[in-house]
Structures are given as structure tokens and as C-alpha cells.
Design a protein around this motif. Structure first.
Motif, PDB file in Angstrom:
ATOM      1  N   MET A   1      22.445 -14.095   3.326  1.00  0.00           N
ATOM      2  CA  MET A   1      23.401 -13.727   2.761  1.00  0.00           C
ATOM      3  C   MET A   1      22.817 -12.989   1.338  1.00  0.00           C
ATOM      4  O   MET A   1      21.814 -13.842   0.792  1.00  0.00           O
ATOM      5  N   ARG A   2      22.608 -12.052   0.113  1.00  0.00           N
ATOM      6  CA  ARG A   2      22.666 -11.873  -1.111  1.00  0.00           C
ATOM      7  C   ARG A   2      24.067 -11.789  -1.856  1.00  0.00           C
ATOM      8  O   ARG A   2      24.997 -10.991  -1.651  1.00  0.00           O
ATOM      9  N   ILE A   3      23.788 -12.947  -3.003  1.00  0.00           N
ATOM     10  CA  ILE A   3      24.768 -13.084  -4.334  1.00  0.00           C
ATOM     11  C   ILE A   3      24.256 -12.531  -5.231  1.00  0.00           C
ATOM     12  O   ILE A   3      23.326 -13.134  -5.997  1.00  0.00           O
ATOM     13  N   LEU A   4      25.269 -12.091  -5.670  1.00  0.00           N
ATOM     14  CA  LEU A   4      25.295 -11.708  -7.576  1.00  0.00           C
ATOM     15  C   LEU A   4      26.077 -12.554  -8.365  1.00  0.00           C
ATOM     16  O   LEU A   4      27.047 -12.830  -7.740  1.00  0.00           O
ATOM     17  N   HIS A  19      27.581 -23.389  -9.003  1.00  0.00           N
ATOM     18  CA  HIS A  19      28.425 -23.084  -7.849  1.00  0.00           C
ATOM     19  C   HIS A  19      27.366 -22.959  -6.729  1.00  0.00           C
ATOM     20  O   HIS A  19      26.675 -22.869  -5.692  1.00  0.00           O
ATOM     21  N   GLY A  20      26.623 -21.607  -6.841  1.00  0.00           N
ATOM     22  CA  GLY A  20      25.396 -21.118  -6.145  1.00  0.00           C
ATOM     23  C   GLY A  20      23.847 -21.907  -5.918  1.00  0.00           C
ATOM     24  O   GLY A  20      23.775 -22.633  -4.627  1.00  0.00           O
ATOM     25  N   ASP A  26      23.440 -27.596   0.464  1.00  0.00           N
ATOM     26  CA  ASP A  26      24.721 -27.530   1.007  1.00  0.00           C
ATOM     27  C   ASP A  26      24.283 -26.772   2.451  1.00  0.00           C
ATOM     28  O   ASP A  26      24.713 -26.810   3.489  1.00  0.00           O
ATOM     29  N   GLY A  27      22.653 -26.325   2.243  1.00  0.00           N
ATOM     30  CA  GLY A  27      22.331 -25.363   3.490  1.00  0.00           C
ATOM     31  C   GLY A  27      22.796 -23.662   3.581  1.00  0.00           C
ATOM     32  O   GLY A  27      22.189 -23.442   4.677  1.00  0.00           O
ATOM     33  N   LEU A  28      23.300 -23.296   2.483  1.00  0.00           N
ATOM     34  CA  LEU A  28      23.872 -21.462   3.071  1.00  0.00           C
ATOM     35  C   LEU A  28      22.002 -21.073   2.976  1.00  0.00           C
ATOM     36  O   LEU A  28      21.235 -21.216   1.604  1.00  0.00           O
ATOM     37  N   GLN A  29      21.751 -20.180   3.815  1.00  0.00           N
ATOM     38  CA  GLN A  29      20.360 -19.223   3.562  1.00  0.00           C
ATOM     39  C   GLN A  29      20.839 -18.074   2.541  1.00  0.00           C
ATOM     40  O   GLN A  29      21.351 -16.851   2.943  1.00  0.00           O
ATOM     41  N   LEU A  79      14.580 -22.333  -5.994  1.00  0.00           N
ATOM     42  CA  LEU A  79      14.961 -20.735  -5.454  1.00  0.00           C
ATOM     43  C   LEU A  79      14.504 -19.971  -6.032  1.00  0.00           C
ATOM     44  O   LEU A  79      14.354 -19.489  -7.271  1.00  0.00           O
ATOM     45  N   ALA A  80      14.401 -19.029  -4.929  1.00  0.00           N
ATOM     46  CA  ALA A  80      14.027 -17.184  -5.554  1.00  0.00           C
ATOM     47  C   ALA A  80      14.976 -16.917  -5.836  1.00  0.00           C
ATOM     48  O   ALA A  80      15.846 -17.307  -5.452  1.00  0.00           O
TER      49      ALA A  80
END
Length: 160
Positions: A1-4, A19-20, A26-29, A79-80
Motif C-alpha cells: 500500500m502506498r500512502i500519501l 497515524h502512519g 500495527d503491521g501495515l506494509q 521507515l522508508a
């Protein structure tokens, strides 16, 4: 998943970063794209700084400055992320970058400034909600007593 993650340098925009970080903990990739949108050049700025390259450099520098806190939080968490700085209408640029960069979601703070903006959701947030083609999460600003704890790499390692 790509998040802006749009960031304007305010505490409210950093709520989205927190939040990110929580989602990642919590494990979201997910991969993150930090975005800063600089306002278009005003006539006064054109008159004071006639060199277009100098104006562009000044906007880039202001954008880099606005992103520093967000980058520090993501760096501390290990995190990248990628960074983009654009110029234009903030809501329009957020929607366009999300589409162009094929983001799966937008997570943003309310971008509100002042008493009236705090009472409302915020015009930028409202516009993004209305026009984005992907899910948008608006992160409520928590007063300092409610602010989430800092999430560093040690906390991610302990919980991950």
C-alpha cells in the motif's frame, strides 16, 4: 500500500505522520510519500525576487524546511519514504499527486489554522475529501495531553 502524507510543517499535519507510524507499528506494509505544497508565487514576491530560478529555489527550501519534522519522525522509526515538493493550490496538488503517484490512500491532518478553522474541518481537507479518487483519512488533532507518544525505532522493534 502506498500512502500519501501531505505535510505543511504544522503540528496538525504531523498528526498524520503519527497515524502512519501507528499503522506501520500495527503491521501495515506500506510505503510513504511525504508531500509539501508551496503556495503559488504572489505578485509581491515576483517584484522582490525577479529571478524565476531564485523563486523556485526559495520555494524548494521552504518545502524542505516544512518537511523536516515529518522526515525526522519517519527516520527515527526506520521507515522508508519518498519526498515531493510542489507549488500550487494545496488541495488540488494533493489530489493530483495521489493520482499521478498511484497512491492507495491519503492520510492527512486537518490543516486548520485559527479558531474558525478549528471549528470546521478545514477547507483543504474538505476539498481533498470531495475530489480524491482514493480513501482519505483525516486525523483529528489531539491536544498536547492526548498526543500520541513518540514512536521511535526501539518501540517499533519491541512491538514488531
Amino acid at each position: 500500500m502506498r500512502i500519501l502524507l501531505p505535510v505543511d510543517g504544522s503540528a496538525r499535519s504531523l498528526d498524520a505522520i503519527h497515524h502512519g507510524l501507528r499503522l506501520a507499528r500495527d503491521g501495515l506494509q506500506a510505503s510513504f510519500l511525504l508531500l509539501n505544497v508551496q503556495e503559488p508565487t504572489h505578485l509581491y514576491e515576483v517584484l522582490m525576487l525577479r529571478d524565476a530560478d531564485a523563486r523556485a529555489a526559495a520555494a524548494r527550501e521552504a518545502g524542505e524546511s516544512a518537511l523536516q519534522s515529518a522526515q525526522a519522525l519517519l527516520d527515527a522509526a526506520g521507515l522508508a519514504y519518498e519526498v515531493e515538493i510542489t507549488t500550487g493550490d494545496p488541495a488540488q496538488q494533493i489530489v493530483e499527486v495521489a493520482e499521478r503517484e498511484q497512491c492507495d490512500a491519503i492520510v492527512m491532518g486537518t490543516f486548520g489554522h485559527g479558531a474558525l478553522s478549528e471549528a470546521l474541518l478545514g477547507s483543504v481537507s474538505q476539498e481533498v475529501l470531495q475530489h480524491a479518487g482514493v480513501p482519505v483519512t483525516i486525523v483529528r488533532h489531539a491536544p498536547p495531553a492526548e498526543a500520541p507518544p513518540a514512536t521511535g525505532p526501539d518501540e517499533l522493534a519491541e512491538e514488531g
